[in-house]
Design an enzyme around this catalytic site. Sequence first.
Site, PDB file in Angstrom:
ATOM      1  N   TRP A 316     -33.367 -57.109 -18.305  1.00  0.00           N
ATOM      2  CA  TRP A 316     -34.570 -57.720 -17.719  1.00  0.00           C
ATOM      3  C   TRP A 316     -34.288 -58.285 -16.332  1.00  0.00           C
ATOM      4  O   TRP A 316     -35.158 -58.270 -15.458  1.00  0.00           O
ATOM      5  CB  TRP A 316     -35.061 -58.850 -18.640  1.00  0.00           C
ATOM      6  CG  TRP A 316     -36.262 -59.592 -18.146  1.00  0.00           C
ATOM      7  CD1 TRP A 316     -37.579 -59.249 -18.299  1.00  0.00           C
ATOM      8  CD2 TRP A 316     -36.276 -60.836 -17.416  1.00  0.00           C
ATOM      9  NE1 TRP A 316     -38.397 -60.188 -17.731  1.00  0.00           N
ATOM     10  CE2 TRP A 316     -37.629 -61.172 -17.174  1.00  0.00           C
ATOM     11  CE3 TRP A 316     -35.282 -61.689 -16.951  1.00  0.00           C
ATOM     12  CZ2 TRP A 316     -37.998 -62.327 -16.495  1.00  0.00           C
ATOM     13  CZ3 TRP A 316     -35.648 -62.832 -16.267  1.00  0.00           C
ATOM     14  CH2 TRP A 316     -36.995 -63.138 -16.040  1.00  0.00           C
ATOM     15  N   HIS A 317     -33.077 -58.755 -16.117  1.00  0.00           N
ATOM     16  CA  HIS A 317     -32.733 -59.376 -14.838  1.00  0.00           C
ATOM     17  C   HIS A 317     -32.541 -58.364 -13.715  1.00  0.00           C
ATOM     18  O   HIS A 317     -32.574 -58.740 -12.540  1.00  0.00           O
ATOM     19  CB  HIS A 317     -31.468 -60.228 -14.986  1.00  0.00           C
ATOM     20  CG  HIS A 317     -31.714 -61.523 -15.692  1.00  0.00           C
ATOM     21  ND1 HIS A 317     -31.714 -61.638 -17.059  1.00  0.00           N
ATOM     22  CD2 HIS A 317     -31.988 -62.773 -15.209  1.00  0.00           C
ATOM     23  CE1 HIS A 317     -31.965 -62.894 -17.397  1.00  0.00           C
ATOM     24  NE2 HIS A 317     -32.142 -63.602 -16.295  1.00  0.00           N
ATOM     25  N   GLY A 318     -32.324 -57.100 -14.034  1.00  0.00           N
ATOM     26  CA  GLY A 318     -32.175 -56.109 -12.977  1.00  0.00           C
ATOM     27  C   GLY A 318     -31.234 -54.986 -13.347  1.00  0.00           C
ATOM     28  O   GLY A 318     -30.698 -54.925 -14.458  1.00  0.00           O
TER      29      GLY A 318
END
Length: 464
Positions: A316-318
Amino acid sequence: MFLCSPTFILGFMPLAMILYWVLPKKYNLRNIFLIIAGLLFYSFGDAKYILLFLLMASITYIVGILIDKIQGKIGKHVIIALGCIVLIGVLGYFKYWNYIAINILNMKSLAGITMPLGISFFTFKEISYIADVYKNKIKADRNILNVLVYACYFPQIISGPISRYEDVISQVQGLAFSVEKVAKGLKRFSFGFFEKLVVAGVIGKFVDEIYALNASDYSFAICIAAAICYSLQLFTDFAGYSSMSIGLSEMMGMDINENFDYPFVSKSVSEFWRRWHISLSTWFKDYVYIPLGGSRCSKFRTCFNKMIVFILTGIWHGSNLTFLLWGFLHGVATTTEVVIKKRLPRVLSHIVTLIFVAVTFSIFRAESIGQAGQILKGMITFTGLSASASAVMWGQFTLYFGLIMVLAVLYCMPIQKVIYNSKIGMKYKKVVTVIPYVVSAVLLFICITKVAVADYSPFIYFKF
């Protein structure tokens, strides 16, 4: 536009607050104002994606209506699956296409996609809406203005916390002006503003200097400093910004759930995640972990479910592999706590948790797996400081930086709760209650002075 930008602090916020409370509730005027304010706020930061933002909100509204109208489980399954595929597909494209183009397709010419501000936050809000409609937790709202208010609510539009639909809409429809709430919200906003702007800003400059060093400069002392300082920077930056959002909402009469609950007092990694980025961890718990079976199954399956959740949290963060590794390590830690029920003594458990969190955050901050490896190697290699590292390290040994570090630690501790519940706090309740308001006024003045000269740093989580 960001909550800590001069345009917002000196113009948008005071004007928005006045107009919001002046407008009558009739004819959905407040809802319309919140939508316009949210779109204007978003367009200041990322105007080129405003149509995409509206399209995703419209899709959310339509999918909710279809789920509510269609009879039969299969039809509902198909609609929610298509809705989630579209929303997650848009999120995935903007977050991971550059990585795929460069590292998998080996076609750098296809890269260069810029990510819309806050897409991870507002996409998860929209998915939670259609999921709650599907699970009959809420009814699909026929009034598209309400759905747009939820999507466009400017205190949370690009930074969270990830609120649920019923929590926002149920309050918007019945708000009444309260001087007490406005004062309380402004106090919370001011403390968060100072935490993000001053404390996180000062520590962040030091962290950036460390990570800009060459790999040969990563000695034991500099790597330990990086782990400790980045943990404090990330917390004060994110918790401070969340406090600003919560304070703004309170000034508008709304109560928004907390996003942090003093995570550094945790005595296990599992407890840390019950206190850190609560809105995100709760989202994954409600919409991924529990549907997978949660802990209501075998120990192996419970561990598998936790690993899935934490790997997805990292993703989700990248697209950077450091995020995936960070999520994987936290998954391993929490599953280990499930398997090994025996706990260490409280003090030792607290120390081990803090070390684990700080070390894994240093991986999270790294630009690549290679840099993360060099930093981890530096933590176990007792070498002296290089000339470059010495210049960075000793350049921070000032009274001002020391004061900022003390303040960062104090922000990590439930000082106010302890004081309020102490004998002195109970005895001098009025004084203890008034002092934070006085302090917040001073902090707000300091912050306004700084932003007036554009001396601020963007919110770290904007890039996620």
